[in-house]
Design a protein around this motif. Structure first.
Motif, short mmCIF file in Angstrom:
data_model
loop_
_atom_site.label_atom_id
_atom_site.label_comp_id
_atom_site.label_asym_id
_atom_site.label_seq_id
_atom_site.Cartn_x
_atom_site.Cartn_y
_atom_site.Cartn_z
N VAL A 87 2.94 -19.43 5.81
CA VAL A 87 1.68 -20.17 5.90
C VAL A 87 1.78 -21.39 5.01
N ASP A 88 1.38 -22.54 5.57
CA ASP A 88 1.33 -23.79 4.83
C ASP A 88 -0.04 -24.42 5.08
N GLY A 89 -0.97 -24.18 4.17
CA GLY A 89 -2.31 -24.71 4.35
C GLY A 89 -3.01 -24.06 5.54
N ALA A 90 -3.40 -24.89 6.49
CA ALA A 90 -4.13 -24.40 7.66
C ALA A 90 -3.21 -23.97 8.80
N THR A 91 -1.90 -24.08 8.59
CA THR A 91 -0.94 -23.80 9.67
C THR A 91 -0.04 -22.64 9.30
N ALA A 92 0.08 -21.69 10.23
CA ALA A 92 1.02 -20.59 10.08
C ALA A 92 2.21 -20.83 11.00
N ARG A 93 3.35 -20.33 10.61
CA ARG A 93 4.56 -20.41 11.43
C ARG A 93 5.08 -19.00 11.66
N VAL A 94 5.18 -18.60 12.92
CA VAL A 94 5.70 -17.28 13.28
C VAL A 94 6.97 -17.50 14.09
N THR A 95 8.06 -16.94 13.62
CA THR A 95 9.36 -17.11 14.28
C THR A 95 9.94 -15.75 14.64
N LEU A 96 10.23 -15.55 15.91
CA LEU A 96 10.97 -14.36 16.33
C LEU A 96 12.38 -14.48 15.77
N ALA A 97 12.81 -13.49 15.01
CA ALA A 97 13.99 -13.68 14.16
C ALA A 97 15.08 -12.64 14.38
N ARG A 98 15.41 -12.40 15.64
CA ARG A 98 16.59 -11.59 15.96
C ARG A 98 17.46 -12.39 16.93
N GLU A 112 -8.48 -19.49 6.35
CA GLU A 112 -7.96 -20.85 6.19
C GLU A 112 -6.96 -21.22 7.28
N VAL A 113 -6.38 -20.25 7.98
CA VAL A 113 -5.38 -20.55 9.01
C VAL A 113 -6.08 -20.88 10.31
N ARG A 114 -5.86 -22.09 10.79
CA ARG A 114 -6.51 -22.56 12.01
C ARG A 114 -5.52 -22.77 13.15
N PHE A 115 -4.23 -22.88 12.82
CA PHE A 115 -3.21 -23.18 13.82
C PHE A 115 -1.99 -22.30 13.57
N VAL A 116 -1.33 -21.90 14.66
CA VAL A 116 -0.11 -21.10 14.56
C VAL A 116 0.95 -21.72 15.47
N SER A 135 -7.70 -14.88 19.51
CA SER A 135 -7.61 -15.29 18.11
C SER A 135 -8.48 -16.51 17.84
N SER A 136 -9.02 -16.56 16.65
CA SER A 136 -9.80 -17.73 16.25
C SER A 136 -8.90 -18.93 15.98
N ALA A 137 -7.60 -18.70 15.80
CA ALA A 137 -6.65 -19.80 15.60
C ALA A 137 -6.16 -20.33 16.94
N ILE A 138 -5.65 -21.55 16.92
CA ILE A 138 -5.01 -22.16 18.08
C ILE A 138 -3.51 -21.87 18.00
N TRP A 139 -2.98 -21.17 19.02
CA TRP A 139 -1.57 -20.79 19.04
C TRP A 139 -0.78 -21.77 19.91
N ILE A 140 0.29 -22.31 19.34
CA ILE A 140 1.15 -23.28 20.03
C ILE A 140 2.53 -22.65 20.20
N ALA A 141 2.96 -22.48 21.43
CA ALA A 141 4.30 -21.98 21.70
C ALA A 141 5.26 -23.17 21.72
N ALA A 142 6.25 -23.14 20.83
CA ALA A 142 7.31 -24.14 20.80
C ALA A 142 8.55 -23.47 21.39
N VAL A 143 8.75 -23.67 22.68
CA VAL A 143 9.70 -22.88 23.46
C VAL A 143 11.10 -23.48 23.38
#
Length: 267
Positions: A10-21, A48-52, A97-105
């Motif tokens: 988490v960095d401020g209002a943005t979370a980063r989720v990475t599939l890691a296998r 505080e997290v609004r975006f993922v 989710s209350s956050a906005i989820w962005i898929a970076a494919v």
């Protein structure tokens, strides 16, 4: 919670989720699905997290389910039912989710990976990435909402093409078909997702949450009822949410709006 199959920061209002296998092309096995389900709940508990930004490590966003694991699950109907319920809850959690989820494919995205993408609010992809359904290539059927979300996303005819042929689409075709909205150079994919976040950061947090809810109403509401529901929704927003009036006053006074905080996640 300590995660083994995903990376979470988490960095401020943005979370980063990475599939890691990356060695297994980021499979959505039961343990990974449980971790994603947990991280969705963790994010929604963090006001505080609004975006993922959701992406995959290595050369794949996700190549889908763990086929070896399915052999064991198919032999135990109760366990398989529990797995499907966890997958359903995880993807529904992203949609609601209350956050906005962005898929970076990035890279190859197939089957369960496509189903994960379809649950997100925004999707962009790297120029060398490929997306397909692929379930029937191994005699499988989608069990995480793919048969329902895909036709709603790109239309029935194109959805059937993907589901029945198992074909992988290149980035240009995915953009043209509406699976993603933007194709980005591979090495600029995460930066482009961060730019999307930056562009939304100044918008009303409550407005973003409610706009997402309005759009998602189309998934299970008849058209005529949706039109009536929109009237009730916007009436409540305009007459009870301070951000609605603040936006108008900022426009009138030629200044930047001073929006409030996001609403807590609804149960």
């Amino acid at each position: 919670m300590t995660y083994q199959n995903i990376e979470f920061a988490v960095d401020g209002a943005t979370a980063r989720v990475t599939l890691a296998r990356p060695d297994k092309l980021n499979p959505l096995d039961w343990s990974t699905v449980k971790e994603l389900k947990a991280v969705v709940a963790e994010i929604d508990a963090m006001s505080e997290v609004r975006f993922v930004i959701l992406t995959g490590a290595g050369r794949s966003f996700s190549a889908g389910g763990d086929l070896d694991g399915y052999i064991r699950l198919y032999a135990n109907p109760d366990e398989f039912a529990a797995f499907l319920e966890d997958f359903f809850a995880m993807l529904t959690g992203i949609e609601q989710s209350s956050a906005i989820w962005i898929a970076a494919v990035n890279g190859v995205t197939v089957a369960g990976g496509l189903e994960l993408l379809l649950a997100c609010d925004l999707a962009i992809m790297g120029s060398s990435a490929q997306i397909g359904d692929g379930h029937l290539n191994f005699g499988q059927l989608p069990g995480a909402g793919g048969s329902q979300r895909l036709p709603r996303a790109i239309g029935l005819l194109r959805a059937k093409h993907l589901m029945l042929t198992g074909e992988l689409l290149d980035a240009e075709t995915c953009e043209r078909w509406g699976l993603v909205t933007r194709v980005i150079a591979d090495d600029a994919l995460i930066a482009a997702a961060e730019e999307l976040v930056a562009g939304m950061m100044g918008k009303s947090p409550v407005g973003l949450q409610d706009m997402k809810r309005l759009a998602n109403m189309t998934l299970d509401t008849p058209y005529s009822q949706g039109l009536r529901d929109e009237i009730a929704f916007v009436h409540r927003y305009a007459t009870t949410e301070p951000d609605a009036t603040e936006g108008l006053m900022a426009f009138k006074e030629k200044r930047e709006p001073r929006f409030g905080k996001p609403k807590p996640q609804e149960p």
